[in-house]
Design a protein around this motif. Sequence first.
Motif, PDB file in Angstrom:
ATOM      1  N   PRO A 329       0.809  -1.230   0.000  1.00  0.00           N
ATOM      2  CA  PRO A 329       0.000   0.000   0.000  1.00  0.00           C
ATOM      3  C   PRO A 329       0.839   1.275   0.000  1.00  0.00           C
ATOM      4  CG  PRO A 329       0.086  -0.895   2.209  1.00  0.00           C
ATOM      5  CD  PRO A 329       0.837  -1.878   1.340  1.00  0.00           C
ATOM      6  N   PHE A 330       1.539   1.540  -1.100  1.00  0.00           N
ATOM      7  CA  PHE A 330       2.353   2.743  -1.205  1.00  0.00           C
ATOM      8  C   PHE A 330       1.451   3.979  -1.148  1.00  0.00           C
ATOM      9  CE2 PHE A 330       5.015  -0.467  -3.238  1.00  0.00           C
ATOM     10  CZ  PHE A 330       6.256  -0.196  -2.672  1.00  0.00           C
ATOM     11  N   SER A 331       1.810   4.902  -0.279  1.00  0.00           N
ATOM     12  CA  SER A 331       1.010   6.112  -0.135  1.00  0.00           C
ATOM     13  C   SER A 331       1.427   7.207  -1.103  1.00  0.00           C
ATOM     14  CB  SER A 331       1.115   6.631   1.305  1.00  0.00           C
ATOM     15  OG  SER A 331       2.479   6.799   1.683  1.00  0.00           O
ATOM     16  N   ASN A 332       2.675   7.153  -1.628  1.00  0.00           N
ATOM     17  CA  ASN A 332       3.123   8.200  -2.550  1.00  0.00           C
ATOM     18  C   ASN A 332       4.180   7.637  -3.495  1.00  0.00           C
ATOM     19  OD1 ASN A 332       3.404  10.713  -3.763  1.00  0.00           O
ATOM     20  ND2 ASN A 332       4.898  11.436  -2.274  1.00  0.00           N
ATOM     21  N   LEU A 333       3.796   6.627  -4.244  1.00  0.00           N
ATOM     22  CA  LEU A 333       4.731   5.986  -5.168  1.00  0.00           C
ATOM     23  C   LEU A 333       5.017   6.933  -6.330  1.00  0.00           C
ATOM     24  CD1 LEU A 333       6.261   3.341  -5.544  1.00  0.00           C
ATOM     25  CD2 LEU A 333       4.302   2.444  -6.801  1.00  0.00           C
ATOM     26  N   ALA A 334       6.319   7.155  -6.599  1.00  0.00           N
ATOM     27  CA  ALA A 334       6.719   8.117  -7.625  1.00  0.00           C
ATOM     28  C   ALA A 334       7.405   7.467  -8.815  1.00  0.00           C
ATOM     29  CB  ALA A 334       7.659   9.168  -7.016  1.00  0.00           C
ATOM     30  N   VAL A 361       2.933  -1.751 -15.122  1.00  0.00           N
ATOM     31  CA  VAL A 361       2.545  -0.691 -16.051  1.00  0.00           C
ATOM     32  C   VAL A 361       1.157  -0.162 -15.691  1.00  0.00           C
ATOM     33  CG1 VAL A 361       2.003  -0.176 -18.471  1.00  0.00           C
ATOM     34  CG2 VAL A 361       4.008  -1.568 -17.908  1.00  0.00           C
ATOM     35  N   VAL A 362       0.248  -1.067 -15.346  1.00  0.00           N
ATOM     36  CA  VAL A 362      -1.103  -0.643 -14.940  1.00  0.00           C
ATOM     37  C   VAL A 362      -1.045   0.200 -13.669  1.00  0.00           C
ATOM     38  CG1 VAL A 362      -3.342  -1.468 -14.108  1.00  0.00           C
ATOM     39  CG2 VAL A 362      -2.220  -2.608 -16.043  1.00  0.00           C
ATOM     40  N   ARG A 363      -0.269  -0.265 -12.689  1.00  0.00           N
ATOM     41  CA  ARG A 363      -0.161   0.492 -11.423  1.00  0.00           C
ATOM     42  C   ARG A 363       0.418   1.885 -11.674  1.00  0.00           C
ATOM     43  NH1 ARG A 363       0.209   3.402  -7.895  1.00  0.00           N
ATOM     44  NH2 ARG A 363       0.480   3.048  -5.642  1.00  0.00           N
ATOM     45  N   ALA A 364       1.389   1.976 -12.573  1.00  0.00           N
ATOM     46  CA  ALA A 364       1.960   3.276 -12.893  1.00  0.00           C
ATOM     47  C   ALA A 364       0.928   4.177 -13.575  1.00  0.00           C
ATOM     48  CB  ALA A 364       3.184   3.099 -13.792  1.00  0.00           C
ATOM     49  N   ARG A 365       0.139   3.598 -14.469  1.00  0.00           N
ATOM     50  CA  ARG A 365      -0.880   4.400 -15.154  1.00  0.00           C
ATOM     51  C   ARG A 365      -1.931   4.903 -14.171  1.00  0.00           C
ATOM     52  NH1 ARG A 365      -5.682   3.089 -17.437  1.00  0.00           N
ATOM     53  NH2 ARG A 365      -5.277   0.842 -17.434  1.00  0.00           N
ATOM     54  N   LEU A 366      -2.367   4.052 -13.255  1.00  0.00           N
ATOM     55  CA  LEU A 366      -3.363   4.473 -12.271  1.00  0.00           C
ATOM     56  C   LEU A 366      -2.822   5.564 -11.355  1.00  0.00           C
ATOM     57  CD1 LEU A 366      -4.890   1.001 -11.285  1.00  0.00           C
ATOM     58  CD2 LEU A 366      -5.940   2.754 -12.730  1.00  0.00           C
ATOM     59  N   GLY A 367      -1.530   5.491 -11.045  1.00  0.00           N
ATOM     60  CA  GLY A 367      -0.919   6.485 -10.168  1.00  0.00           C
ATOM     61  C   GLY A 367      -0.318   7.665 -10.899  1.00  0.00           C
ATOM     62  N   GLU A 368      -0.403   7.672 -12.240  1.00  0.00           N
ATOM     63  CA  GLU A 368       0.147   8.757 -13.060  1.00  0.00           C
ATOM     64  C   GLU A 368       1.631   8.976 -12.748  1.00  0.00           C
ATOM     65  OE1 GLU A 368      -1.035  10.556 -15.644  1.00  0.00           O
ATOM     66  OE2 GLU A 368      -2.677   9.102 -15.622  1.00  0.00           O
ATOM     67  N   ILE A 369       2.409   7.878 -12.804  1.00  0.00           N
ATOM     68  CA  ILE A 369       3.839   7.939 -12.533  1.00  0.00           C
ATOM     69  C   ILE A 369       4.580   7.182 -13.631  1.00  0.00           C
ATOM     70  CG2 ILE A 369       3.526   8.120 -10.030  1.00  0.00           C
ATOM     71  CD1 ILE A 369       4.259   5.129  -9.863  1.00  0.00           C
ATOM     72  N   PRO A 370       5.895   7.363 -13.759  1.00  0.00           N
ATOM     73  CA  PRO A 370       6.656   6.638 -14.783  1.00  0.00           C
ATOM     74  C   PRO A 370       7.036   5.238 -14.316  1.00  0.00           C
ATOM     75  CG  PRO A 370       8.089   8.191 -13.661  1.00  0.00           C
ATOM     76  CD  PRO A 370       6.711   8.412 -13.110  1.00  0.00           C
ATOM     77  N   VAL A 371       7.191   4.350 -15.285  1.00  0.00           N
ATOM     78  CA  VAL A 371       7.723   3.015 -15.028  1.00  0.00           C
ATOM     79  C   VAL A 371       8.841   2.771 -16.029  1.00  0.00           C
ATOM     80  CG1 VAL A 371       5.934   1.939 -16.480  1.00  0.00           C
ATOM     81  CG2 VAL A 371       7.201   0.539 -14.836  1.00  0.00           C
ATOM     82  N   VAL A 372       9.949   2.205 -15.535  1.00  0.00           N
ATOM     83  CA  VAL A 372      11.108   1.895 -16.372  1.00  0.00           C
ATOM     84  C   VAL A 372      11.238   0.384 -16.477  1.00  0.00           C
ATOM     85  CG1 VAL A 372      13.597   2.149 -16.669  1.00  0.00           C
ATOM     86  CG2 VAL A 372      12.270   4.028 -15.669  1.00  0.00           C
ATOM     87  N   LEU A 373      11.232  -0.140 -17.678  1.00  0.00           N
ATOM     88  CA  LEU A 373      11.442  -1.564 -17.935  1.00  0.00           C
ATOM     89  C   LEU A 373      12.885  -1.748 -18.380  1.00  0.00           C
ATOM     90  CD1 LEU A 373       8.175  -2.341 -19.964  1.00  0.00           C
ATOM     91  CD2 LEU A 373       8.504  -2.290 -17.477  1.00  0.00           C
ATOM     92  N   VAL A 374      13.602  -2.671 -17.736  1.00  0.00           N
ATOM     93  CA  VAL A 374      15.040  -2.800 -17.954  1.00  0.00           C
ATOM     94  C   VAL A 374      15.353  -4.198 -18.465  1.00  0.00           C
ATOM     95  CG1 VAL A 374      17.311  -2.542 -16.895  1.00  0.00           C
ATOM     96  CG2 VAL A 374      15.367  -1.225 -16.005  1.00  0.00           C
ATOM     97  N   SER A 375      16.138  -4.282 -19.526  1.00  0.00           N
ATOM     98  CA  SER A 375      16.517  -5.604 -20.020  1.00  0.00           C
ATOM     99  C   SER A 375      17.627  -5.501 -21.047  1.00  0.00           C
ATOM    100  CB  SER A 375      15.314  -6.316 -20.648  1.00  0.00           C
ATOM    101  OG  SER A 375      15.680  -7.586 -21.149  1.00  0.00           O
ATOM    102  N   ALA A 376      18.447  -6.540 -21.090  1.00  0.00           N
ATOM    103  CA  ALA A 376      19.402  -6.698 -22.190  1.00  0.00           C
ATOM    104  C   ALA A 376      18.780  -7.476 -23.337  1.00  0.00           C
ATOM    105  CB  ALA A 376      20.654  -7.425 -21.695  1.00  0.00           C
ATOM    106  N   THR A 377      17.697  -8.203 -23.046  1.00  0.00           N
ATOM    107  CA  THR A 377      17.001  -9.004 -24.054  1.00  0.00           C
ATOM    108  C   THR A 377      15.504  -8.800 -23.863  1.00  0.00           C
ATOM    109  OG1 THR A 377      17.092 -10.916 -22.551  1.00  0.00           O
ATOM    110  CG2 THR A 377      18.807 -10.756 -24.234  1.00  0.00           C
TER     111      THR A 377
END
Length: 747
Positions: A329-334, A361-377
């Motif tokens: 339950p993050f109160s201020n996820l950025a 990605v859905v949680r970021a959209r609901l919270g209006e925040i950025p999400v970074v996906l990281v991968s070499a492949t």
Amino acid sequence: MKNHTFVAEPQLSYRSGDRVAVLLPLPLAGAYDYRVADGMELAAGDFVEVPLAARTLTGVVWGPGSGAIAEAKLRPVRTRLAAPPLPEVSRRFVDWVAAYTVSAPGAVLRMTMPVPDALRPSAPVVGYVLGHVRGESPSVPALKVTPARARVLALLEDGVPRPVAEIARAAAVSAAVVRGLIVAGSLVKCALPAPEPPPAPDWRRPGLALSAGQRAAAARLQSAVGAGFSVTLLDGAPGSGKTEVYFEAIARALAQPASDSVTDAQVLVLLPEIALGAQWLMRFAARFGAMPLVWHSEIGAAERKRTYRAVSEGRARVVVGARSALFLPFSNLALIVVDEEHEASFKQEDGVTYHGRDMAVVRARLGEIPVVLVSATPSLETVENVRSGRYGAVALPSRHAIAPPAIELIDLRRDPPPKDGFLAPTVRHRIATTLQAGSQALLFLNRRGYAPLTLCSACGHRLCCPHCTAWLVQHRLSGRLQCHHCGYAQAIPPACPACGRAGSLVACGPGVERLADEVAALFPAARTVLATSDTLTGPGAAAALVTAIEAHAVDIIIGTQIIAKGYHFPLLTLVGVVDGDLGLAGGDLRAAERTFQLLSQVAGRAGRAERSGQVLLQTHMPEHPVMRALQASDRERFLAAEATARRETGMPPFGRLAAVIVSGADEAAVEAACRCLAQSAPSAADVRVLGPAPAPLALLRGRHRRRFLVHAGVKVSVSRLVREWLAAIPIPASVRVQVDIDPISFL
């Protein structure tokens, strides 16, 4: 009595006599109506205790009541818990996940409140100090001071109060010895001060020196922080410095000032193998001067309670966790970072089935925040989202200051291992050369145990699990046969259970234990270690392994996929893949992609410092497109070919899939339920329903399993389609129906 499942517009408060909907963490269809008790005031998100039949359960106020039950039958809310309310964005997330995965909202809610004790105030911490000792008080009987008791009394002479567990540990006695002294009056209780909170990560600390390309990538990620919802792929080869780059985005998020109404900004980092994140944690601490809070299945109950409470109260600035951390339950996820976004272990396949990357990605959209996906492949789904413009991308195309390893294909048809061996002569020679040079080698085989199959050489009988459609894997180190699906285990029998012939059981195929025997015979002086989920049972074991490898206390590492990603060992220059073809077997539509990803990751462990690296990949199919792409380091060509093949067949990401698994202990009841479902299966121009057919694991944990596969066009809402299909068919209680939207496993 059942209420809607979607969050209503928030009401400031609900007062005595008002009707409220309370969602319970149970697999129920929706919330239930209750009456606000006299003298009570509630708000949406409050944790409350309510009656359900003869039980008292903890739930969450979900909004106004539905009015579906008569006023006279309403039962009152019993208690409002003194815990921070479940944030509104978390409640919307619960409803979204439930609707998409075709799950009961209460089952999803249960994932947001996994530590019931954290919703109640912590009991005061009690310690003990010296009280009366023998002869000091006539009311205390004479105390016989044994050596163990003497150590306890000597320890506490400094007057520092300690809890029972700490006293027992420090004095090397059992807790019963300490409690005996308490009963005797020799130790007396006192309140201990609350423990000091751990230091917060300091975003002001400078990070490592970055290259120009890394600085540009970091600036792109930083610019997204505080600018609303976005998804950015951080794409870079192993060793290109992706972690240090996204650390800069974390620093920018932590630097955001808190407003008067919210707590300081919080950051969530998801790792696929959090139990093995020892090196990641050390790098984080070096960058920010403090450890993040950790969330995964291996942490103890007390730590889980502290972490959950710290998250809900906004005191946890950075959390690194497994996929389940997404529901805290993050109160201020950025900011959310999903490292190794392509990893299949982000998919939850028991209970509520969901993909951690997609739900991030859905949680970021609901919270209006950025999400970074990281991968070499990166996964083909993510690559396609970048190509279509739905996601942004930042590329780190080369390693930071080091050359990539050379990949050489070892054709086992021309360079076969000796009889009863699994390492080709070329691989054996290169290992010897590596050890002579004072470097380390990694041998990768994605098979736990000694052998995947044990059969009788006399009658051909194969030892199988009695509860699953699976062979028993032989583990020589523990002397047992084990099923890796349900956990069933038995001792290795001295004779064949079918024909009774003694000494006829033969191990077939290699596992890492069998490979370790071959290595020990070839290189008896080499210090060898096994790295599998059987030997690395938690973060402590993983950290000890990392320390040993970094200190060059290990020469040869033999491991499964648990050692294939994320590690940086400066002396590791040789990687040998024992069976590069293993992942290509079967009919899984993602088999080629996953094999390419896994082998690319394990190849990336070689030559990550000053010494150049080499990768030897044993295969019977050097002409296979996966092997050619790996040797040429041509990821783009491989992904283009894979995308073309899937587009032609309408497979994800160019189509939609949903699996419906019907299971039960009674095979006849399962077949009957499947017939009913088949008769009412949806039919449309862009929808096909395949099945029912026995699942590849037709028997799992004693339950018979049948599978339907829904194949639909990319624009079809398969969640709604499946929900409406299942709602029309009564399913008996003895039969379980599980829905897997966007399946990645077909077992």
